[in-house]
Design a protein around this motif. Structure first.
Motif, PDB file in Angstrom:
ATOM      1  N   SER A 227       0.831  -1.176   0.000  1.00 37.52           N
ATOM      2  CA  SER A 227       0.000   0.000   0.000  1.00 37.52           C
ATOM      3  C   SER A 227       0.872   1.233   0.000  1.00 37.52           C
ATOM      4  N   ALA A 228       0.779   1.999  -1.054  1.00 36.38           N
ATOM      5  CA  ALA A 228       1.481   3.266  -1.068  1.00 36.38           C
ATOM      6  C   ALA A 228       0.760   4.152  -0.077  1.00 36.38           C
ATOM      7  N   GLY A 229       1.460   4.609   0.942  1.00 36.80           N
ATOM      8  CA  GLY A 229       0.821   5.390   1.993  1.00 36.80           C
ATOM      9  C   GLY A 229       0.894   6.876   1.704  1.00 36.80           C
ATOM     10  N   ILE A 230       0.643   7.650   2.755  1.00 35.73           N
ATOM     11  CA  ILE A 230       0.632   9.101   2.614  1.00 35.73           C
ATOM     12  C   ILE A 230       2.010   9.644   2.953  1.00 35.73           C
ATOM     13  N   LYS A 231       2.500  10.479   2.056  1.00 33.69           N
ATOM     14  CA  LYS A 231       3.807  11.082   2.319  1.00 33.69           C
ATOM     15  C   LYS A 231       3.577  12.435   2.977  1.00 33.69           C
ATOM     16  N   HIS A 232       3.706  12.484   4.286  1.00 28.07           N
ATOM     17  CA  HIS A 232       3.507  13.761   4.974  1.00 28.07           C
ATOM     18  C   HIS A 232       4.655  14.713   4.674  1.00 28.07           C
ATOM     19  N   THR A 233       4.346  16.027   4.673  1.00 30.87           N
ATOM     20  CA  THR A 233       5.376  17.012   4.337  1.00 30.87           C
ATOM     21  C   THR A 233       6.328  17.210   5.511  1.00 30.87           C
ATOM     22  N   PRO A 234       7.552  17.631   5.233  1.00 30.14           N
ATOM     23  CA  PRO A 234       8.489  17.927   6.320  1.00 30.14           C
ATOM     24  C   PRO A 234       7.909  19.027   7.221  1.00 30.14           C
TER      25      PRO A 234
ATOM     26  N   MET B 216       6.193   9.122   9.141  1.00 30.21           N
ATOM     27  CA  MET B 216       5.077   9.798   8.472  1.00 30.21           C
ATOM     28  C   MET B 216       5.518  10.454   7.164  1.00 30.21           C
ATOM     29  N   GLU B 217       6.769  10.892   7.115  1.00 33.05           N
ATOM     30  CA  GLU B 217       7.254  11.521   5.886  1.00 33.05           C
ATOM     31  C   GLU B 217       7.554  10.495   4.804  1.00 33.05           C
ATOM     32  N   ASP B 218       7.675   9.264   5.213  1.00 27.07           N
ATOM     33  CA  ASP B 218       7.962   8.197   4.251  1.00 27.07           C
ATOM     34  C   ASP B 218       6.683   7.773   3.540  1.00 27.07           C
ATOM     35  N   VAL B 219       6.842   7.240   2.340  1.00 23.81           N
ATOM     36  CA  VAL B 219       5.656   6.814   1.593  1.00 23.81           C
ATOM     37  C   VAL B 219       5.104   5.493   2.146  1.00 23.81           C
ATOM     38  N   ILE B 220       5.950   4.713   2.792  1.00 22.65           N
ATOM     39  CA  ILE B 220       5.492   3.465   3.417  1.00 22.65           C
ATOM     40  C   ILE B 220       4.642   3.816   4.636  1.00 22.65           C
TER      41      ILE B 220
ATOM     42  N   THR C 227      -0.075  15.751  10.688  1.00 25.44           N
ATOM     43  CA  THR C 227      -0.994  15.380   9.613  1.00 25.44           C
ATOM     44  C   THR C 227      -1.856  16.590   9.220  1.00 25.44           C
ATOM     45  N   VAL C 228      -2.222  17.404  10.216  1.00 27.12           N
ATOM     46  CA  VAL C 228      -3.021  18.603   9.920  1.00 27.12           C
ATOM     47  C   VAL C 228      -2.205  19.571   9.054  1.00 27.12           C
ATOM     48  N   GLU C 229      -0.948  19.734   9.417  1.00 29.80           N
ATOM     49  CA  GLU C 229      -0.094  20.642   8.637  1.00 29.80           C
ATOM     50  C   GLU C 229       0.064  20.168   7.193  1.00 29.80           C
ATOM     51  N   SER C 230       0.012  18.852   7.007  1.00 25.23           N
ATOM     52  CA  SER C 230       0.133  18.318   5.646  1.00 25.23           C
ATOM     53  C   SER C 230      -1.207  18.303   4.916  1.00 25.23           C
ATOM     54  N   GLY C 231      -2.262  18.769   5.579  1.00 23.00           N
ATOM     55  CA  GLY C 231      -3.554  18.862   4.909  1.00 23.00           C
ATOM     56  C   GLY C 231      -4.472  17.662   5.102  1.00 23.00           C
ATOM     57  N   TYR C 232      -4.204  16.846   6.129  1.00 23.43           N
ATOM     58  CA  TYR C 232      -5.051  15.679   6.378  1.00 23.43           C
ATOM     59  C   TYR C 232      -5.750  15.796   7.731  1.00 23.43           C
ATOM     60  N   GLN C 233      -6.622  14.798   7.992  1.00 20.63           N
ATOM     61  CA  GLN C 233      -7.265  14.715   9.303  1.00 20.63           C
ATOM     62  C   GLN C 233      -6.570  13.658  10.161  1.00 20.63           C
ATOM     63  N   GLY C 234      -6.673  13.837  11.468  1.00 16.73           N
ATOM     64  CA  GLY C 234      -6.112  12.843  12.370  1.00 16.73           C
ATOM     65  C   GLY C 234      -7.191  12.323  13.307  1.00 16.73           C
ATOM     66  N   ALA C 235      -7.090  11.041  13.701  1.00 15.69           N
ATOM     67  CA  ALA C 235      -8.075  10.465  14.622  1.00 15.69           C
ATOM     68  C   ALA C 235      -7.352   9.848  15.807  1.00 15.69           C
ATOM     69  N   LEU C 236      -7.898  10.059  16.996  1.00 14.97           N
ATOM     70  CA  LEU C 236      -7.327   9.480  18.215  1.00 14.97           C
ATOM     71  C   LEU C 236      -8.428   8.725  18.949  1.00 14.97           C
ATOM     72  N   MET C 237      -8.244   7.426  19.127  1.00 12.85           N
ATOM     73  CA  MET C 237      -9.273   6.605  19.774  1.00 12.85           C
ATOM     74  C   MET C 237      -8.812   6.189  21.170  1.00 12.85           C
TER      75      MET C 237
ATOM     76  N   VAL D 166      -7.371   5.669   3.589  1.00  8.71           N
ATOM     77  CA  VAL D 166      -6.667   4.870   2.586  1.00  8.71           C
ATOM     78  C   VAL D 166      -5.204   4.824   3.007  1.00  8.71           C
ATOM     79  N   SER D 167      -4.764   3.672   3.476  1.00  5.03           N
ATOM     80  CA  SER D 167      -3.403   3.509   3.985  1.00  5.03           C
ATOM     81  C   SER D 167      -2.933   4.667   4.863  1.00  5.03           C
ATOM     82  N   PRO D 168      -3.665   4.993   5.909  1.00  3.78           N
ATOM     83  CA  PRO D 168      -3.190   6.061   6.791  1.00  3.78           C
ATOM     84  C   PRO D 168      -1.993   5.575   7.593  1.00  3.78           C
ATOM     85  N   ASP D 169      -1.265   6.503   8.174  1.00  7.45           N
ATOM     86  CA  ASP D 169      -0.215   6.125   9.111  1.00  7.45           C
ATOM     87  C   ASP D 169      -0.871   5.667  10.407  1.00  7.45           C
TER      88      ASP D 169
END
Ligand code: ADP
Ligand code: MG
Length: 688
Positions: free
Chosen positions: A243-250, A281-285, A310-320, A412-415
């Protein structure tokens, strides 16, 4: 061959429906089950003792001749069968109660082998309920070391031995015809000096010598651990490659501002863990990381940085989180932390009103909620994220693996970040979380005073509560945890209520205290917790619902009633609620139970505050099966390996498995074995 192993044992001679039901009572239905029904111990029959030499009150085996068979029926409900057997040195009475059929098995002059515990009675030696088998010369001549199997009232040693012998004969044929495939790769057999599969099975059941028995054990333990490690490592590799994951920005300005705005300096373990997480998180894996940190080590910070990233990279984060109290606490703390940074948080729990719930769900769906904090409510169908970048489970030991993966599937393949405050002994971590990368936080934030722990009995309780009242007068807060009652939540609530009422009348007469338990409405619980956080409530009398996560630094006393009912890990968790601030903290374990096991457990807690040390101890005291319920980790039970005793073999097996999984050709060869070896469990593991 694998087909042969999967066949039902009634394919073997002499197994009718009735017998196969009896074997099923031992968990044996297939030939594989039978072969994996490993002996409990072995008996050396090379020089059997004479009757006059038999040690009393011990389990032994001897040869004898039947002298006399008797049966009596002293009353309607009782049948006693007695068989007197003898050798040249003396005689023994064998006795069975209410097994009238035993009588027909014996006739005078018959030669038998008897095993059992010898007792001395006034009329001579006696064995109750012995194991009997016919004394056939060849049996004894060929074999010296005899297996003793786990048996029960339906199936005896002899029947198991017979069936195993039959099965091994069939295996021998397969083996000589080269139809018995090896489960382990050739080069691993060689480099780890392991005997082949057939010899191992043969010798684990009917050892030719003690040396070969040891080799057989070693090989089978290695095999079991190796295959499990291969499965876990393959899973990890697969997760990463497929699964190609999300590449978070530096890190950008948000991450830098967040770090500067912290009211304290991160500990070096925290900084290291955060770095591990950022790199992942910065890695594509996709990240699959476990954070193991002792209670109070500041794991929430790691979650905060992952969420901000993840927010800085434009995504949402979930904490359970596993409880509403804990979800609420995270929501409050993170809201405070993130408020200067224009990040939008929502809280999703079961107890939201319909209208609020709808609003929250919309915000999650349209992406206006940056961070979602919640309980199990997060994994329900209706929760749809716009673009989920990272999922975090706090206190993972409270969730099953399935819940973890359900949250993961919301994106989709979140970290994935998993946090646990139950330190897992290293061996355990390698088996349960063998598919994860791990960061460990050992160091506690500076300035914490060590917690003193004491054991007191009920007679001394008055002094304990007087002391607690005094501490409250000087400004501190107190937890009182009521006895664990696992059978019924209702009884637990009743116990807590009683203690609460008692304390209100006595030691805590003029003190503002409150009761909290799982049967209360969510809004009531929240109101109580919020008053406790604010310091209005001085003493909180509770059931175990405050066990995980709760953080009130001003609380310095933890009193645990009937402490013997709790396990070591749980006591450590409870104690972790105090010692979080600058004041000295005290944990008092109240117990009248003075059994050796209880004392050992409670004293271990007095001795050490180190969760990792306690986890190792707990594993030894309780054994691996109890440590984590099987359904918790979803791994197959180990048949022969013991991850405490066999740590050396585990490390070897893991090294071998790493080599296998890293080589494409070796991996493709082992895959089939894994599939047939784990069958249903395999899917379970691979589902994660
Ligand atoms: P846990 O690992 O048990 O989840 P928390 O994340 O709840 O621990 O943190 C426990 C307490 O320690 C909190 O009050 C938190 O603000 C504080 N804390 C966390 N990191 C540090 C630090 N580096 N220095 C000082 N206090 C810290
Ligand atoms: Mg926590």
């Amino acid at each position: 061959m694998e087909q042969f192993l999967a066949t039902n044992i009634n394919a073997l001679k002499g197994i009718g429906l009735k017998n196969s039901n009896k074997f099923a009572s031992l968990g044996i239905t297939t030939i594989k089950d039978l072969l994996e029904h490993y002996p409990r111990r072995y008996e050396d029959r090379s020089n059997l003792k004479l009757i006059c030499e038999l040690p009393l009150e011990e389990y032994s085996t001897f040869r004898a001749k039947v002298f006399k068979v008797m049966q009596s029926k002293p009353n309607k409900r009782l049948t006693i069968t007695k068989v007197i057997v003898s050798d040249i040195s003396g005689n023994v009475t064998l006795t069975w109660f209410n097994q009238p059929y035993q009588k027909s098995k014996f006739s005078p002059g018959m030669k038998i082998i008897v095993s059992g515990k010898v007792q001395k009675k006034y009329y001579g030696l006696e064995i109750n309920n012995p194991d009997i088998e016919p004394d056939i010369e060849e049996v004894l001549n060929n074999r010296r070391i005899f297996p003793v199997y786990p048996a029960n009232e339906y199936i005896n040693q002899w029947q198991i031995r017979n069936l195993v012998t039959q099965t091994l004969d069939k295996l021998e044929i397969l083996n000589t015809e080269h139809k018995l495939p090896e489960t382990l790769p050739e080069d691993i057999l060689k480099s780890y000096d392991l005997i082949d599969r057939y010899s191992a099975l043969q010798n684990i059941h009917f050892p030719e010598s003690t040396e070969l028995l040891d080799k057989a054990k070693h090989r089978l333990i290695f095999e079991e651990l190796y295959l499990l490690q291969c499965a876990l490592l393959y899973l990890r590799k697969n997760n990463k490659q497929n699964s190609a994951g999300i590449k978070h920005t530096p890190d950008g300005p948000l991450m830098q501002k967040l770090e500067k705005s912290l009211p304290f300096k991160l500990t070096s373990d925290q900084a290291k863990a955060i770095n591990d997480v950022k790199k992942d998180m910065e890695d594509v894996i996709p990240m699959q990381r476990l954070i193991q940190g002792d209670v109070g080590s500041g794991k929430t910070m790691i979650a905060a940085f992952a969420l901000a990233k993840t927010v800085e990279s434009g995504y949402q984060g979930a904490l359970m989180a596993p409880t509403e109290i804990l979800a609420e606490q995270h929501y409050q703390n993170l809201s405070k932390l993130f408020s200067p940074h224009n990040i939008n948080l929502v809280l999703l729990t079961k107890s939201l009103k319909t209208k609020e719930r709808k609003e929250v769900l919309e915000k999650i769906n349209d992406g206006s909620a940056d961070i979602v904090i919640g309980t199990h409510a997060l994994i329900q169908d209706k929760v749809v994220f716009k673009h989920l970048g990272v999922v975090i489970t706090d206190e993972q030991h409270r969730f099953g693996v399935r819940q973890r993966s359900l949250l993961q599937e919301k994106g989709v393949s979140p970290d994935v970040l998993i946090m646990t405050a139950t330190p897992i002994p290293r061996t355990m971590a390698l088996t349960i979380y063998g598919d994860l990368d791990t960061s460990i936080i050992k160091e506690l934030p500076p300035g914490r005073k060590p917690i003193s722990t004491y054991i007191r009995n009920n007679e001394q309780k008055g002094r304990v509560y007087e002391f607690a009242a005094k501490e409250i007068l000087s400004g501190r807060q107190v937890y009182v945890v009521c006895p664990l009652i696992e059978e019924s939540e209702k009884l637990a609530v009743k116990a807590a209520t009683n203690i609460y009422e008692e304390l209100k009348k006595t030691y805590f007469k003029n003190i503002n205290c409150a009761l909290i338990h799982g049967k209360m409405k969510q809004t009531e619980k929240e109101a109580v917790m919020s008053d406790f956080y604010k310091g209005n409530i001085k003493a909180l009398i509770s059931t175990t619902i405050i066990e995980v996560g709760v953080n009130v630094p001003n609380a310095t006393i933890m009193i645990i009633e009937n402490a013997e009912r709790f396990g070591l890990a749980q006591l450590h968790q409870l104690r972790g609620r105090i010692g979080r601030g600058i004041h000295k903290s005290y944990c008092i374990l109240i117990s009248d139970n003075r059994t050796e096991e209880t004392l050992e457990r409670l004293n271990t807690l007095v001795e050490s505050n180190d969760g990792f040390y306690l986890a190792e101890k707990d594993l030894i005291i309780r054994g691996p099966g109890q440590f984590f319920g099987t359904n918790q980790h979803g791994l197959p039970d180990l048949k022969i390996a013991d991850i405490i005793k066999d740590i050396d073999i585990l490390l070897l097996a893991r090294r071998a498995a790493i080599d296998t999984v890293n080589s494409a050709s070796a991996l493709s060869k082992i895959k089939k074995t894994l599939q047939s070896h784990f069958s249903d469990n395999f899917k379970m593991i691979f589902y994660r």
